[in-house]
Design a protein around this motif. Structure first.
Motif, PDB file in Angstrom:
ATOM      1  N   ILE A   1       0.866  -1.174   0.000  1.00 49.89           N
ATOM      2  CA  ILE A   1       0.000   0.000   0.000  1.00 49.89           C
ATOM      3  C   ILE A   1       0.903   1.225   0.000  1.00 49.89           C
ATOM      4  O   ILE A   1       1.725   1.410   0.905  1.00 49.89           O
ATOM      5  CB  ILE A   1      -0.943   0.016   1.225  1.00 49.89           C
ATOM      6  N   VAL A   2       0.765   2.031  -1.029  1.00 46.74           N
ATOM      7  CA  VAL A   2       1.618   3.193  -1.209  1.00 46.74           C
ATOM      8  C   VAL A   2       0.831   4.438  -0.824  1.00 46.74           C
ATOM      9  O   VAL A   2      -0.348   4.571  -1.142  1.00 46.74           O
ATOM     10  CB  VAL A   2       2.095   3.281  -2.684  1.00 46.74           C
ATOM     11  N   ASP A   3       1.510   5.379  -0.122  1.00 48.92           N
ATOM     12  CA  ASP A   3       0.866   6.629   0.261  1.00 48.92           C
ATOM     13  C   ASP A   3       0.534   7.454  -0.977  1.00 48.92           C
ATOM     14  O   ASP A   3       1.295   7.468  -1.955  1.00 48.92           O
ATOM     15  CB  ASP A   3       1.785   7.445   1.183  1.00 48.92           C
ATOM     16  N   ASN A   4      -0.575   8.169  -0.925  1.00 49.76           N
ATOM     17  CA  ASN A   4      -1.002   9.035  -2.022  1.00 49.76           C
ATOM     18  C   ASN A   4      -0.292  10.387  -1.867  1.00 49.76           C
ATOM     19  O   ASN A   4      -0.787  11.301  -1.221  1.00 49.76           O
ATOM     20  CB  ASN A   4      -2.520   9.194  -2.008  1.00 49.76           C
ATOM     21  N   ILE A   5       0.868  10.496  -2.456  1.00 47.05           N
ATOM     22  CA  ILE A   5       1.687  11.703  -2.309  1.00 47.05           C
ATOM     23  C   ILE A   5       1.122  12.850  -3.154  1.00 47.05           C
ATOM     24  O   ILE A   5       1.117  14.004  -2.725  1.00 47.05           O
ATOM     25  CB  ILE A   5       3.148  11.408  -2.709  1.00 47.05           C
ATOM     26  N   LEU A   6       0.628  12.550  -4.345  1.00 43.40           N
ATOM     27  CA  LEU A   6       0.168  13.602  -5.267  1.00 43.40           C
ATOM     28  C   LEU A   6      -1.156  14.240  -4.834  1.00 43.40           C
ATOM     29  O   LEU A   6      -1.380  15.413  -5.087  1.00 43.40           O
ATOM     30  CB  LEU A   6       0.017  13.048  -6.679  1.00 43.40           C
ATOM     31  N   ASN A   7      -2.018  13.481  -4.216  1.00 39.94           N
ATOM     32  CA  ASN A   7      -3.362  13.970  -3.853  1.00 39.94           C
ATOM     33  C   ASN A   7      -4.049  14.656  -5.035  1.00 39.94           C
ATOM     34  O   ASN A   7      -4.596  15.742  -4.917  1.00 39.94           O
ATOM     35  CB  ASN A   7      -3.309  14.915  -2.650  1.00 39.94           C
TER      36      ASN A   7
END
Length: 157
Positions: A108-114
Motif C-alpha cells: 500500500i503506497v501513500d497518495n503523495i500527489l493527492n
C-alpha cells in the motif's frame, strides 16, 4: 468388443451374446454406429479441411460462415456442429482472464500527489499506468511511465 460380437453372431444370437457380456443392446448398437470405419462424405471432408486450415481456432458458427462464403454451401449450424463433434474437431477455447484479484494488495503506497498533477520542473512528478494484454494462454504487461512536466508543456501548445 464390436468385432467379438460380429464374429460370435455367426453362431449365436446377438441378444444372447450381449446378455452374457452384460452390455445393453442399445449401447452395443450405439458403439457400432460410432465406430464403423466409413469414408467421410464431401461436406465432412470440407469441414475437416477448414478446421485443419484454421488450426482448430474456429467453432461451428464460424466454420458454417466459411462454408457459405468460400464454398457457397448453405448448411445448418447444427449439422456443422454434429460433424465437428463426430470427428472430434474441437475449437481451442480462449482462456478468460481474471477480472479482479481476490484479496487485498500487500503493498500500500501513500497518495503523495493527492490529485495534484501539475509539475513546475522536469523530473518532479512521474506517473505510471499498467495495461494487461492477454496473448494466447499467457498475459503480457505494458507499463508506461510519464513525466507530468512534459505533459503540461504539450498541453500549453
Amino acid at each position: 468388443m464390436i468385432e467379438l460380437v460380429e464374429e460370435l453372431s455367426k453362431k449365436y444370437k446377438v441378444i444372447d451374446i450381449l446378455s452374457v457380456l452384460e452390455v445393453p443392446k442399445s449401447t452395443f448398437y450405439r458403439w457400432k454406429k460410432e465406430y464403423t470405419n466409413r469414408e467421410p462424405n464431401k461436406l465432412e471432408k470440407l469441414i475437416i479441411n477448414l478446421c485443419e486450415e484454421t488450426n482448430y481456432h474456429y467453432g461451428h458458427r464460424k466454420i458454417k460462415a466459411l462454408l457459405k462464403d468460400r464454398c457457397n454451401i448453405p448448411v445448418n449450424r447444427k449439422t456443422v456442429q454434429g460433424i465437428m463433434q463426430k470427428f472430434h474437431l474441437l475449437c481451442q477455447i480462449k482462456v478468460k482472464r481474471q477480472k479482479y484479484i481476490n484479496g487485498e494488495s500487500n503493498i500500500i503506497v501513500d497518495n503523495i500527489l493527492n490529485r495534484n498533477f501539475k509539475a513546475n520542473r522536469p523530473n518532479e512528478k512521474w506517473v505510471t499506468e499498467i495495461t494487461y494484454l492477454p496473448y494466447g494462454s499467457s498475459m503480457f504487461y505494458l507499463s508506461t511511465i510519464m513525466d507530468l512536466y512534459l505533459i503540461r508543456i504539450s498541453q500549453k501548445k
